[in-house]
Design a protein around this motif. Structure first.
Motif, PDB file in Angstrom:
ATOM      1  N   HIS A  53      -5.725   2.184  14.056  1.00 38.26           N
ATOM      2  CA  HIS A  53      -5.029   0.897  14.061  1.00 38.26           C
ATOM      3  C   HIS A  53      -5.818  -0.145  14.849  1.00 38.26           C
ATOM      4  CE1 HIS A  53      -1.117   1.614  12.061  1.00 38.26           C
ATOM      5  NE2 HIS A  53      -1.321   2.875  12.403  1.00 38.26           N
ATOM      6  N   GLU A  54      -6.504   0.269  15.901  1.00 33.55           N
ATOM      7  CA  GLU A  54      -7.327  -0.674  16.667  1.00 33.55           C
ATOM      8  C   GLU A  54      -8.557  -1.084  15.868  1.00 33.55           C
ATOM      9  OE1 GLU A  54      -8.292   1.170  20.349  1.00 33.55           O
ATOM     10  OE2 GLU A  54      -6.196   1.570  20.903  1.00 33.55           O
ATOM     11  N   VAL A  55      -9.210  -0.113  15.248  1.00 29.35           N
ATOM     12  CA  VAL A  55     -10.456  -0.381  14.530  1.00 29.35           C
ATOM     13  C   VAL A  55     -10.225  -1.249  13.300  1.00 29.35           C
ATOM     14  CG1 VAL A  55     -12.298   0.691  13.160  1.00 29.35           C
ATOM     15  CG2 VAL A  55     -11.627   1.690  15.364  1.00 29.35           C
ATOM     16  N   PHE A  56      -9.142  -0.974  12.551  1.00 32.08           N
ATOM     17  CA  PHE A  56      -8.937  -1.644  11.269  1.00 32.08           C
ATOM     18  C   PHE A  56      -7.931  -2.790  11.345  1.00 32.08           C
ATOM     19  CE2 PHE A  56     -10.566   2.548  10.146  1.00 32.08           C
ATOM     20  CZ  PHE A  56     -11.586   2.194   9.259  1.00 32.08           C
ATOM     21  N   ALA A  57      -7.556  -3.199  12.536  1.00 27.39           N
ATOM     22  CA  ALA A  57      -6.627  -4.324  12.685  1.00 27.39           C
ATOM     23  C   ALA A  57      -7.201  -5.572  12.024  1.00 27.39           C
ATOM     24  CB  ALA A  57      -6.352  -4.571  14.162  1.00 27.39           C
ATOM     25  N   GLY A  58      -6.388  -6.213  11.186  1.00 23.96           N
ATOM     26  CA  GLY A  58      -6.793  -7.468  10.569  1.00 23.96           C
ATOM     27  C   GLY A  58      -7.751  -7.338   9.413  1.00 23.96           C
ATOM     28  N   MET A  59      -8.082  -6.119   9.001  1.00 25.97           N
ATOM     29  CA  MET A  59      -8.984  -5.954   7.870  1.00 25.97           C
ATOM     30  C   MET A  59      -8.244  -6.277   6.577  1.00 25.97           C
ATOM     31  SD  MET A  59     -11.541  -2.769   7.225  1.00 25.97           S
ATOM     32  CE  MET A  59     -12.747  -2.738   5.906  1.00 25.97           C
ATOM     33  N   GLY A  60      -8.961  -6.754   5.605  1.00 24.23           N
ATOM     34  CA  GLY A  60      -8.336  -7.180   4.357  1.00 24.23           C
ATOM     35  C   GLY A  60      -8.004  -6.043   3.425  1.00 24.23           C
ATOM     36  N   TRP A  61      -7.882  -6.406   2.146  1.00 31.19           N
ATOM     37  CA  TRP A  61      -7.558  -5.498   1.042  1.00 31.19           C
ATOM     38  C   TRP A  61      -6.249  -4.769   1.335  1.00 31.19           C
ATOM     39  CZ3 TRP A  61      -9.505  -0.087  -0.309  1.00 31.19           C
ATOM     40  CH2 TRP A  61      -9.244   0.205  -1.657  1.00 31.19           C
ATOM     41  N   ARG A  62      -6.227  -3.413   1.310  1.00 36.95           N
ATOM     42  CA  ARG A  62      -4.985  -2.650   1.448  1.00 36.95           C
ATOM     43  C   ARG A  62      -4.921  -1.941   2.802  1.00 36.95           C
ATOM     44  NH1 ARG A  62      -4.532   0.317  -4.455  1.00 36.95           N
ATOM     45  NH2 ARG A  62      -2.537   0.971  -3.589  1.00 36.95           N
ATOM     46  N   SER A  63      -5.472  -2.584   3.831  1.00 42.57           N
ATOM     47  CA  SER A  63      -5.610  -1.917   5.122  1.00 42.57           C
ATOM     48  C   SER A  63      -4.270  -1.473   5.702  1.00 42.57           C
ATOM     49  CB  SER A  63      -6.339  -2.833   6.117  1.00 42.57           C
ATOM     50  OG  SER A  63      -5.659  -4.070   6.264  1.00 42.57           O
ATOM     51  N   GLU A  64      -3.255  -2.332   5.678  1.00 45.20           N
ATOM     52  CA  GLU A  64      -1.962  -1.962   6.255  1.00 45.20           C
ATOM     53  C   GLU A  64      -1.353  -0.781   5.511  1.00 45.20           C
ATOM     54  OE1 GLU A  64       0.677  -5.247   6.591  1.00 45.20           O
ATOM     55  OE2 GLU A  64      -0.680  -6.450   7.831  1.00 45.20           O
ATOM     56  N   GLU A  65      -1.463  -0.776   4.189  1.00 42.52           N
ATOM     57  CA  GLU A  65      -0.929   0.320   3.382  1.00 42.52           C
ATOM     58  C   GLU A  65      -1.634   1.641   3.693  1.00 42.52           C
ATOM     59  OE1 GLU A  65      -0.999   1.710  -1.319  1.00 42.52           O
ATOM     60  OE2 GLU A  65      -1.592  -0.329  -0.751  1.00 42.52           O
ATOM     61  N   LEU A  66      -2.954   1.599   3.841  1.00 46.89           N
ATOM     62  CA  LEU A  66      -3.708   2.827   4.080  1.00 46.89           C
ATOM     63  C   LEU A  66      -3.490   3.344   5.498  1.00 46.89           C
ATOM     64  CD1 LEU A  66      -7.051   2.187   2.172  1.00 46.89           C
ATOM     65  CD2 LEU A  66      -4.836   2.982   1.342  1.00 46.89           C
ATOM     66  N   LEU A  67      -3.332   2.452   6.451  1.00 42.91           N
ATOM     67  CA  LEU A  67      -3.012   2.888   7.813  1.00 42.91           C
ATOM     68  C   LEU A  67      -1.632   3.532   7.864  1.00 42.91           C
ATOM     69  CD1 LEU A  67      -4.408  -0.131   9.853  1.00 42.91           C
ATOM     70  CD2 LEU A  67      -5.278   2.217   9.886  1.00 42.91           C
ATOM     71  N   ALA A  68      -0.694   2.981   7.117  1.00 46.88           N
ATOM     72  CA  ALA A  68       0.642   3.579   7.058  1.00 46.88           C
ATOM     73  C   ALA A  68       0.584   4.961   6.412  1.00 46.88           C
ATOM     74  CB  ALA A  68       1.597   2.665   6.275  1.00 46.88           C
ATOM     75  N   ALA A  69      -0.263   5.114   5.392  1.00 41.69           N
ATOM     76  CA  ALA A  69      -0.417   6.416   4.743  1.00 41.69           C
ATOM     77  C   ALA A  69      -1.015   7.431   5.708  1.00 41.69           C
ATOM     78  CB  ALA A  69      -1.302   6.275   3.506  1.00 41.69           C
ATOM     79  N   ALA A  70      -1.983   6.989   6.517  1.00 41.86           N
ATOM     80  CA  ALA A  70      -2.570   7.890   7.517  1.00 41.86           C
ATOM     81  C   ALA A  70      -1.527   8.322   8.537  1.00 41.86           C
ATOM     82  CB  ALA A  70      -3.752   7.212   8.209  1.00 41.86           C
ATOM     83  N   ASP A  71      -0.691   7.383   8.970  1.00 45.76           N
ATOM     84  CA  ASP A  71       0.364   7.708   9.933  1.00 45.76           C
ATOM     85  C   ASP A  71       1.320   8.762   9.375  1.00 45.76           C
ATOM     86  OD1 ASP A  71      -0.566   5.971  11.858  1.00 45.76           O
ATOM     87  OD2 ASP A  71       0.726   4.315  11.246  1.00 45.76           O
ATOM     88  N   ALA A  72       1.605   8.679   8.072  1.00 46.59           N
ATOM     89  CA  ALA A  72       2.613   9.545   7.472  1.00 46.59           C
ATOM     90  C   ALA A  72       2.073  10.894   7.017  1.00 46.59           C
ATOM     91  CB  ALA A  72       3.249   8.829   6.278  1.00 46.59           C
ATOM     92  N   ASP A  73       0.767  11.043   6.977  1.00 46.32           N
ATOM     93  CA  ASP A  73       0.159  12.248   6.397  1.00 46.32           C
ATOM     94  C   ASP A  73      -0.044  13.325   7.471  1.00 46.32           C
ATOM     95  OD1 ASP A  73      -1.191  14.146   4.968  1.00 46.32           O
ATOM     96  OD2 ASP A  73      -2.709  12.796   4.163  1.00 46.32           O
TER      97      ASP A  73
END
Length: 396
Positions: free
Chosen positions: A244-264
């Protein structure tokens, strides 16, 4: 089947492949796997060049083709998802192609190989090797469960963080070379239409990607250049916080993919590393696949190295008729050129995978577009192809 016995640590790809070829040579094997059952997760893996040849000799290609992940190739995109350049799966031919036409989920290939050996191979789940005592008549093995047994040989096919390698050869730090990047994987259950492309989006020093899987899911890849922060590979919670620190503010589908990582629950993060060793055997103990010669995910050669290495190791043990020292020596002699070639990183290495500046990002897109045309296509194909690095032996 003779009384010669081999203990294999690891029930992934390399371990069952070795058990199959040992059985063909009349050698009895046992597989021990620390997981309670087969690990059927993981990303898509590629069958390339000689890896495909070995799979054909195993007779598993019909089942592999039933489970192929249909992927058009790699597509570079911008922060809105707009296509910048593509590298189709049929652009290059050979072991070193960045994308291949034969891709299968790692879990599917593991299952195919397990089905191939389960009738003739003893498999012990939920246990691991904790001690090895190499003697004149065999290797005395102690397991975490307290079980003790003696085998003629032990083979570590237990990955880049091999426990067998640590016990027989020394600490991991002597052999594993960190290339300066981290790569994480997680499953995205509802990724939406990907149009069968492996989409990759880069910003300086970081990358997000989505790769389609069989069955409608997708595998997300989250990669970033080394930030100097110590990452504990056993502390998954801290790894996810770091993402979440590294990819904060990154474009495309970053929030969706970070949420997927959290849930996996099967989320995995590790260094992008290679294994370099002067020898892959010590007494009656040998190493196979990533444990002995991981080339890193950047080369895409892990599966082929595992399959080819298993074929050669078992074949040389069969030829040697009980002379394990001669067999190990021949195994290294045959495999060393292939391993050396497979350690060659793609152009630019980690900096090509994770460009650190926007100028280099633009140059990579331009290079990808140029690869569609002669003579660049032929030049890159020759640089990438590993198939002529080894003359694959025929074993009886």
């Amino acid at each position: 089947m003779n009384e010669y016995s081999v203990l294999i640590s690891g029930a992934g790809i390399a371990g069952p492949a070795l058990a199959h070829w040992l059985h063909r040579q009349g050698i009895r094997s046992t597989i021990v796997e620390q997981a309670p059952d087969l690990r059927l997760g993981g990303q898509a893996v590629d069958l390339r060049g000689l890896g495909e040849v070995v799979a054909q000799r195993m007779g598993i290609m019909p089942r592999v083709r039933e489970r192929i992940v249909h992927e058009k190739g790699l597509r570079y995109i911008d922060r809105t998802g707009r296509e910048l350049a593509t590298m189709p799966a049929d652009l290059f031919v050979g072991d070193g192609s960045p994308v291949t036409e034969i891709e299968i989920m790692k879990g599917d290939l593991t299952e195919i190989l397990h089905d191939l050996v389960e009738e003739h191979t003893e498999i012990i789940f939920g246990d691991r090797i904790t001690a090895l005592s190499d003697g004149v008549d065999g290797v005395a093995v102690t397991f975490l469960s307290g079980l003790t047994r003696t085998f003629d040989l032990v083979v570590g096919a237990d990955g880049i963080h091999s426990g067998v390698r640590s016990l027989a050869f020394g600490p991991e730090s002597q052999f594993v070379v960190h290339l300066g990047a981290y790569l994480g994987y997680c499953t995205v259950w509802d990724a939406g239409p990907l149009d069968s492309w492996f989409d990759m989006y880069n910003e300086p020093g970081r990358m997000l990607a989505l790769r389609p899987e069989r069955g409608g899911t997708a595998k997300a890849m989250l990669a970033f250049a080394d930030t100097g922060v110590d990452v504990d590979r056993r502390d998954v919670a801290s790894q996810k916080r770091l993402l979440h620190e590294v990819f904060a503010g990154m474009g495309w589908r970053s929030e969706e993919l970070l949420a997927a990582a959290d849930a996996d629950d099967d989320f995995h993060l590790d260094t992008v590393s290679q294994v370099h060793m002067e020898g892959w055997s010590c007494g009656r103990v040998a190493l196979l696949g990533d444990a002995g010669y991981c080339g890193s995910p950047l080369t895409g050669m892990g599966t082929s190295l595992a399959l080819v290495g298993a074929y050669v190791l078992a074949g040389e043990l069969g030829r040697a008729q009980g002379d394990h020292a001669a067999a190990f020596s021949r195994y290294e002699k045959v495999m060393r050129p292939y391993v050396a070639a497979s350690h060659t990183l793609p152009p630019g290495g980690v900096n090509g995978f994770l460009p650190k500046g926007r100028f280099m990002l633009r140059m990579r897109v331009l290079s990808a577009r140029m690869m569609h045309h002669w003579p660049m296509r032929q030049l890159v194909a020759r640089l990438l192809d590993k198939s002529d690095a080894i003359a694959l032996p025929e074993y009886g």
